[in-house]
Design a protein around this motif. Structure first.
Motif, PDB file in Angstrom:
ATOM      1  N   LEU A 126       0.717  -1.426  -0.064  1.00  0.00           N
ATOM      2  CA  LEU A 126      -0.081   0.152  -0.098  1.00  0.00           C
ATOM      3  C   LEU A 126       0.886   1.402   0.144  1.00  0.00           C
ATOM      4  O   LEU A 126       0.364   2.284   0.108  1.00  0.00           O
ATOM      5  CB  LEU A 126      -0.864   0.009   1.219  1.00  0.00           C
ATOM      6  CG  LEU A 126      -2.019  -1.201   1.508  1.00  0.00           C
ATOM      7  CD1 LEU A 126      -2.721  -1.119   2.778  1.00  0.00           C
ATOM      8  CD2 LEU A 126      -2.989  -1.169   0.160  1.00  0.00           C
ATOM      9  N   ASP A 127       2.095   1.078  -0.018  1.00  0.00           N
ATOM     10  CA  ASP A 127       3.039   2.034  -0.004  1.00  0.00           C
ATOM     11  C   ASP A 127       2.949   2.853   1.071  1.00  0.00           C
ATOM     12  O   ASP A 127       3.041   4.590   0.963  1.00  0.00           O
ATOM     13  CB  ASP A 127       2.670   3.330  -1.453  1.00  0.00           C
ATOM     14  CG  ASP A 127       3.849   4.144  -1.685  1.00  0.00           C
ATOM     15  OD1 ASP A 127       5.143   3.657  -1.387  1.00  0.00           O
ATOM     16  OD2 ASP A 127       3.538   5.148  -2.439  1.00  0.00           O
ATOM     17  N   TRP A 128       2.817   2.336   2.362  1.00  0.00           N
ATOM     18  CA  TRP A 128       2.845   3.305   3.495  1.00  0.00           C
ATOM     19  C   TRP A 128       4.314   3.555   3.994  1.00  0.00           C
ATOM     20  O   TRP A 128       5.188   2.911   4.479  1.00  0.00           O
ATOM     21  CB  TRP A 128       2.154   2.526   4.590  1.00  0.00           C
ATOM     22  CG  TRP A 128       0.839   2.461   4.482  1.00  0.00           C
ATOM     23  CD1 TRP A 128       0.130   2.981   3.395  1.00  0.00           C
ATOM     24  CD2 TRP A 128      -0.183   1.533   5.063  1.00  0.00           C
ATOM     25  NE1 TRP A 128      -1.295   2.397   3.531  1.00  0.00           N
ATOM     26  CE2 TRP A 128      -1.514   1.753   4.675  1.00  0.00           C
ATOM     27  CE3 TRP A 128       0.048   0.636   6.152  1.00  0.00           C
ATOM     28  CZ2 TRP A 128      -2.775   0.864   5.209  1.00  0.00           C
ATOM     29  CZ3 TRP A 128      -1.098  -0.274   6.613  1.00  0.00           C
ATOM     30  CH2 TRP A 128      -2.223   0.014   6.327  1.00  0.00           C
ATOM     31  N   ASP A 129       4.646   4.803   3.532  1.00  0.00           N
ATOM     32  CA  ASP A 129       6.079   5.262   3.857  1.00  0.00           C
ATOM     33  C   ASP A 129       6.345   6.068   5.252  1.00  0.00           C
ATOM     34  O   ASP A 129       5.083   6.556   5.494  1.00  0.00           O
ATOM     35  CB  ASP A 129       6.736   6.043   2.746  1.00  0.00           C
ATOM     36  CG  ASP A 129       6.945   5.283   1.304  1.00  0.00           C
ATOM     37  OD1 ASP A 129       6.975   4.045   1.488  1.00  0.00           O
ATOM     38  OD2 ASP A 129       6.486   5.836   0.232  1.00  0.00           O
ATOM     39  N   GLY A 130       7.515   6.099   5.648  1.00  0.00           N
ATOM     40  CA  GLY A 130       7.512   6.997   6.932  1.00  0.00           C
ATOM     41  C   GLY A 130       7.562   8.472   6.422  1.00  0.00           C
ATOM     42  O   GLY A 130       6.843   9.276   6.927  1.00  0.00           O
ATOM     43  N   ILE A 131       8.389   8.945   5.518  1.00  0.00           N
ATOM     44  CA  ILE A 131       8.126  10.186   4.758  1.00  0.00           C
ATOM     45  C   ILE A 131       8.457   9.996   3.216  1.00  0.00           C
ATOM     46  O   ILE A 131       9.482   9.134   2.654  1.00  0.00           O
ATOM     47  CB  ILE A 131       9.423  10.961   5.321  1.00  0.00           C
ATOM     48  CG1 ILE A 131       9.284  11.116   6.898  1.00  0.00           C
ATOM     49  CG2 ILE A 131       9.537  12.308   4.533  1.00  0.00           C
ATOM     50  CD1 ILE A 131      10.384  12.238   7.430  1.00  0.00           C
ATOM     51  N   GLN A 132       7.454  10.531   2.659  1.00  0.00           N
ATOM     52  CA  GLN A 132       7.777  10.334   1.052  1.00  0.00           C
ATOM     53  C   GLN A 132       7.619  11.701   0.371  1.00  0.00           C
ATOM     54  O   GLN A 132       6.989  12.517   0.784  1.00  0.00           O
ATOM     55  CB  GLN A 132       6.654   9.711   0.549  1.00  0.00           C
ATOM     56  CG  GLN A 132       6.682   9.454  -1.162  1.00  0.00           C
ATOM     57  CD  GLN A 132       5.170   8.967  -1.849  1.00  0.00           C
ATOM     58  OE1 GLN A 132       4.657   9.650  -2.397  1.00  0.00           O
ATOM     59  NE2 GLN A 132       5.015   7.725  -1.305  1.00  0.00           N
ATOM     60  N   ALA A 133       8.874  12.019  -0.265  1.00  0.00           N
ATOM     61  CA  ALA A 133       8.896  13.523  -0.870  1.00  0.00           C
ATOM     62  C   ALA A 133       9.124  13.327  -2.483  1.00  0.00           C
ATOM     63  O   ALA A 133       9.800  12.438  -2.909  1.00  0.00           O
ATOM     64  CB  ALA A 133      10.235  14.243  -0.411  1.00  0.00           C
ATOM     65  N   ASP A 134       8.256  14.069  -3.000  1.00  0.00           N
ATOM     66  CA  ASP A 134       8.190  13.972  -4.479  1.00  0.00           C
ATOM     67  C   ASP A 134       8.308  15.238  -5.137  1.00  0.00           C
ATOM     68  O   ASP A 134       7.614  16.332  -4.700  1.00  0.00           O
ATOM     69  CB  ASP A 134       6.871  13.278  -5.290  1.00  0.00           C
ATOM     70  CG  ASP A 134       6.759  11.896  -4.836  1.00  0.00           C
ATOM     71  OD1 ASP A 134       7.593  11.373  -4.550  1.00  0.00           O
ATOM     72  OD2 ASP A 134       5.603  11.394  -5.304  1.00  0.00           O
ATOM     73  N   THR A 135       9.256  15.531  -5.974  1.00  0.00           N
ATOM     74  CA  THR A 135       9.434  16.973  -6.841  1.00  0.00           C
ATOM     75  C   THR A 135       9.370  18.150  -5.719  1.00  0.00           C
ATOM     76  O   THR A 135       8.544  19.179  -5.872  1.00  0.00           O
ATOM     77  CB  THR A 135       8.203  17.081  -7.554  1.00  0.00           C
ATOM     78  OG1 THR A 135       7.877  15.729  -8.229  1.00  0.00           O
ATOM     79  CG2 THR A 135       8.590  18.125  -8.849  1.00  0.00           C
ATOM     80  N   SER A 136      10.011  17.742  -4.744  1.00  0.00           N
ATOM     81  CA  SER A 136      10.171  18.895  -3.693  1.00  0.00           C
ATOM     82  C   SER A 136      11.638  19.373  -3.480  1.00  0.00           C
ATOM     83  O   SER A 136      12.625  18.487  -3.714  1.00  0.00           O
ATOM     84  CB  SER A 136       9.742  18.424  -2.337  1.00  0.00           C
ATOM     85  OG  SER A 136       8.362  18.359  -2.480  1.00  0.00           O
ATOM     86  N   THR A 137      11.974  20.631  -2.853  1.00  0.00           N
ATOM     87  CA  THR A 137      13.314  20.969  -2.802  1.00  0.00           C
ATOM     88  C   THR A 137      13.501  21.478  -1.197  1.00  0.00           C
ATOM     89  O   THR A 137      12.402  22.031  -0.787  1.00  0.00           O
ATOM     90  CB  THR A 137      13.683  22.045  -3.583  1.00  0.00           C
ATOM     91  OG1 THR A 137      12.728  23.359  -3.315  1.00  0.00           O
ATOM     92  CG2 THR A 137      13.486  21.625  -5.047  1.00  0.00           C
ATOM     93  N   ASN A 138      14.673  21.598  -0.884  1.00  0.00           N
ATOM     94  CA  ASN A 138      15.170  22.130   0.248  1.00  0.00           C
ATOM     95  C   ASN A 138      14.367  21.311   1.564  1.00  0.00           C
ATOM     96  O   ASN A 138      13.540  21.930   2.155  1.00  0.00           O
ATOM     97  CB  ASN A 138      14.875  23.504   0.416  1.00  0.00           C
ATOM     98  CG  ASN A 138      15.921  23.957  -0.337  1.00  0.00           C
ATOM     99  OD1 ASN A 138      15.699  24.271  -1.492  1.00  0.00           O
ATOM    100  ND2 ASN A 138      17.289  24.185   0.096  1.00  0.00           N
ATOM    101  N   ILE A 139      14.809  20.258   2.015  1.00  0.00           N
ATOM    102  CA  ILE A 139      14.287  19.271   2.937  1.00  0.00           C
ATOM    103  C   ILE A 139      15.381  18.635   4.068  1.00  0.00           C
ATOM    104  O   ILE A 139      16.465  18.648   3.468  1.00  0.00           O
ATOM    105  CB  ILE A 139      13.403  17.996   2.488  1.00  0.00           C
ATOM    106  CG1 ILE A 139      12.347  18.387   1.378  1.00  0.00           C
ATOM    107  CG2 ILE A 139      12.944  17.225   3.508  1.00  0.00           C
ATOM    108  CD1 ILE A 139      11.715  17.355   0.615  1.00  0.00           C
TER     109      ILE A 139
END
Length: 311
Positions: A126-139
């Motif tokens: 089910l793609d349950w991630d802790g943190i998922q970031a897509d197409t984002s900057t400065n994390i």
């Protein structure tokens, strides 16, 4: 008597006051491209439940969101959307996001620190991630622990750029830390002082990266492989301590790899040598390497949530 009340007040509220003024800066690529400051200078709020966490995390404007205690996420596997210019930071070592995680999609300038994240077992499909970031900057992800995660502990995907993960503990996760899911070679990232503890794969799997700087990490008991420089990634791996890892350091033939000062203690299988000459991180930012022999002690002491991570 008056002095007693003043001292009592300070002891009661000093942690909150200290945290409110917590404006530490990330090392590495998250410090570039205008820097990663999260909600610094914005409204400071404390949350103890899912509704308030979601409300402030999705709000526009700058917020420092202090998580107090354990927040149980429902339904299980929910990933809370985080808007730009946010700091989400745990108060003390017991702050926890249980049963869910965070999504950072098309955002900029997000900090997540000092949190336990996980308890989503059974959610791999089910793609349950802790943190998922897509197409984002400065994390910047710092002083977190990921445990009992359904799918990926951390997934930095689809051209997410200028980010740093530091002082973090990934414990017993099958897919610990994945990077890529893109044909573009743009991502620039730093991963340092991260403890990969009994993880299996993606430790990390660094695919499709323009620059990947991995240093002073501690990998113990890798089940499938350790640091993996994939595809056309340009990677530099420095002073990393691999202990009892299978295939501790891998690189694809089309990648670029410079490996310096690493220790392979009780590890076996693939240990890739240099492929070409990688970029030099010192051309982009300043950083200090710990001696590799000290890495297990330093990482074990500092990785994961603490009573107070603010300097």
């Amino acid at each position: 008597m008056k002095l007693f009340f003043i001292v009592s007040f300070l002891f009661m509220y000093l942690p909150a006051l200290t945290l409110a003024g917590c404006e530490d800066s990330a090392e590495g690529f998250a410090a570039l491209n205008g820097g990663t400051t999260g909600g610094n200078g914005g409204t400071v709020v404390t949350v103890t439940n899912q509704a308030d966490l979601e409300r402030y995390a999705r709000s526009s404007g700058k917020y420092v969101i202090k998580v107090s205690g354990r927040i149980n996420i429902s339904p299980k596997g929910t990933e809370i959307d985080v808007a730009s210019d946010k700091t989400i930071i745990g108060v003390g070592a017991a702050a926890e996001i249980s049963g869910g995680g965070f999504r950072i999609i098309n955002r900029r300038n997000v900090i997540i620190r000092n949190l336990r994240i996980g308890n989503t077992n059974g959610g791999e499909e089910l793609d349950w991630d802790g943190i998922q970031a897509d197409t984002s900057t400065n994390i910047w992800i710092d002083h977190c622990i990921f445990e009992n995660v359904g799918d990926g502990g951390i997934d930095m995907r689809k051209d997410s750029d200028y980010w740093t993960v530091s002082n973090t503990w990934i414990k017993g996760v099958n897919k610990a830390f994945g990077i890529g899911w893109t044909e573009n070679i743009v991502t620039k990232a730093t991963i340092h002082h991260v403890y990969f503890d009994g993880t299996n794969q993606r430790n990390p799997s660094a695919g499709g990266m323009l620059y990947a700087h991995l240093y002073n990490n501690y990998l113990r008991g890798c089940g499938s492989y350790g640091h993996y420089i994939r595809g056309a990634t340009n990677g530099r791996v420095e002073n990393v301590y691999f202990e009892d890892c299978k295939n501790p350091l891998q690189a694809d033939p089309e990648s670029t790899l410079t490996a310096v000062g690493n220790v392979f203690d009780g590890s076996s299988g693939v240990i890739s040598g240099d492929i070409g000459v990688s970029f030099d991180p010192a051309d982009f930012y300043s950083y200090k390497l710990n001696p590799t022999s000290d890495v297990p002690r330093i990482v074990l002491k500092h990785a994961g949530p603490k009573a107070d991570v603010c300097s």
